[in-house]
Design an enzyme around this catalytic site. Structure first.
Site, PDB file in Angstrom:
ATOM      1  N   ASP A 161       0.824  -1.210   0.000  1.00  0.00           N
ATOM      2  CA  ASP A 161       0.000   0.000   0.000  1.00  0.00           C
ATOM      3  C   ASP A 161       0.860   1.263   0.000  1.00  0.00           C
ATOM      4  O   ASP A 161       0.641   2.179  -0.799  1.00  0.00           O
ATOM      5  CB  ASP A 161      -0.939   0.005   1.209  1.00  0.00           C
ATOM      6  CG  ASP A 161      -1.947  -1.125   1.169  1.00  0.00           C
ATOM      7  OD1 ASP A 161      -2.530  -1.357   0.108  1.00  0.00           O
ATOM      8  OD2 ASP A 161      -2.151  -1.779   2.210  1.00  0.00           O
ATOM      9  N   GLU A 200      -9.386  -2.010   4.095  1.00  0.00           N
ATOM     10  CA  GLU A 200      -8.984  -1.615   5.448  1.00  0.00           C
ATOM     11  C   GLU A 200      -9.910  -0.548   6.012  1.00  0.00           C
ATOM     12  O   GLU A 200     -10.308  -0.611   7.186  1.00  0.00           O
ATOM     13  CB  GLU A 200      -7.544  -1.093   5.416  1.00  0.00           C
ATOM     14  CG  GLU A 200      -6.503  -2.144   5.125  1.00  0.00           C
ATOM     15  CD  GLU A 200      -5.130  -1.571   4.878  1.00  0.00           C
ATOM     16  OE1 GLU A 200      -4.154  -2.343   4.908  1.00  0.00           O
ATOM     17  OE2 GLU A 200      -5.023  -0.343   4.649  1.00  0.00           O
TER      18      GLU A 200
END
Length: 276
Positions: free
Chosen positions: A54, A157
């Protein structure tokens, strides 16, 4: 690296994007980063580099948007961090040619642990100290250099609350926040992130040996699929179970994570106004 390479063999659903869609997301995200920095009147951005996919993808896109001279990376290891991951984080910075600093956060965290020693052995509480310390350092550098702080969270997330409140989501923007994890891997491969980083096991490294999927209780591919088809999408629980081959317990687990973390995605509440 082909797009199918980012899918696990037992992935229950394919959320992959076409080449045209990948390029559209690439342009959309880089424009978003450039516009956000410009609107803030900032001179660039700061990003915490973990060595994970990420932060690596976000850094790659930020360099495209701002130029390497306008991105400052921070690598912030603690005793919980894998040395290889930290080496990967430095490698990403060097690969991109951006300025970066390595800041050991263990001494800072130990100050908190010494101040309130009865909580020092609480794994979750201590892990969150590391994450929040990194957020403070990101803003410390960003404020000093008139930069914004780039977040690195993805859609999976954010929806499940898999982040530390006032920690890794204490940021000015989340450039890849609309992408499921599957799509993060795919876009990363598309923009040239090395394959070993694309396929690396995700970990927030809040404590030694921790992995995202171990803590979440299911794979990212299963999580993405349930979020896309049931939480974001129109399928009922029973249809989701039939279509994906997941269990009812897994669907309930994901729904529970989404509902239980709603407070993380909202401003702190205040009482309603009194009509007096």
């Amino acid at each position: 690296m082909t797009s199918v390479d980012v899918l696990s063999e037992d992935a229950p659903f394919d959320l992959l994007l076409s080449d045209e869609e990948l390029e559209a997301h690439r342009e959309h995200i880089t424009t978003f980063i450039e516009d956000t920095v410009g609107a803030a009147g900032a001179d660039g951005a700061v990003i915490g580099l973990s060595g994970g996919i990420d932060s690596t993808l976000t850094a790659f896109l930020a360099v495209e948007a701002l130029g390497k001279e306008n991105l400052h990376g921070l690598v912030m290891p603690s005793v919980a961090n894998d040395e290889d991951m930290m080496s990967d984080a430095e490698g990403v910075a060097e690969m991109l040619g951006i300025e970066y600093d390595v800041v050991e956060i263990q001494p800072i965290a130990e100050t908190f642990f010494d101040t309130f020693p009865e909580a020092a052995d609480d794994r979750m509480a201590a892990g969150n100290v590391y994450v929040r310390t990194r957020a403070v350092l990101n803003y410390f550098v960003a404020n000093h250099e008139n930069r914004i702080v780039l977040g690195t969270g993805n859609r999976a997330e954010a929806m499940t609350g898999y982040f530390t409140k006032y920690g890794d989501q204490a940021v000015d923007c989340n450039p890849i926040g609309n992408l499921y994890k599957q799509q993060v891997r795919q876009l990363a491969a598309h923009v040239g992130v090395p394959e070993d980083l694309v396929l690396q096991t995700p970990s927030a490294e809040m404590w030694s040996g921790q992995t995202d999927e171990g803590e979440l209780g299911l794979t990212y591919d299963a999580l993405d699929a349930i979020l896309a088809l049931h939480v974001d999408g129109p399928l009922s629980k029973s249809a989701t179970v039939r279509h994906l081959g997941v269990t009812e317990e897994q669907v309930d687990r994901v729904v529970g994570l989404v509902e239980g973390s709603a407070h993380k995605r909202s401003m702190p509440p205040a009482p309603s106004a009194l009509d007096i």
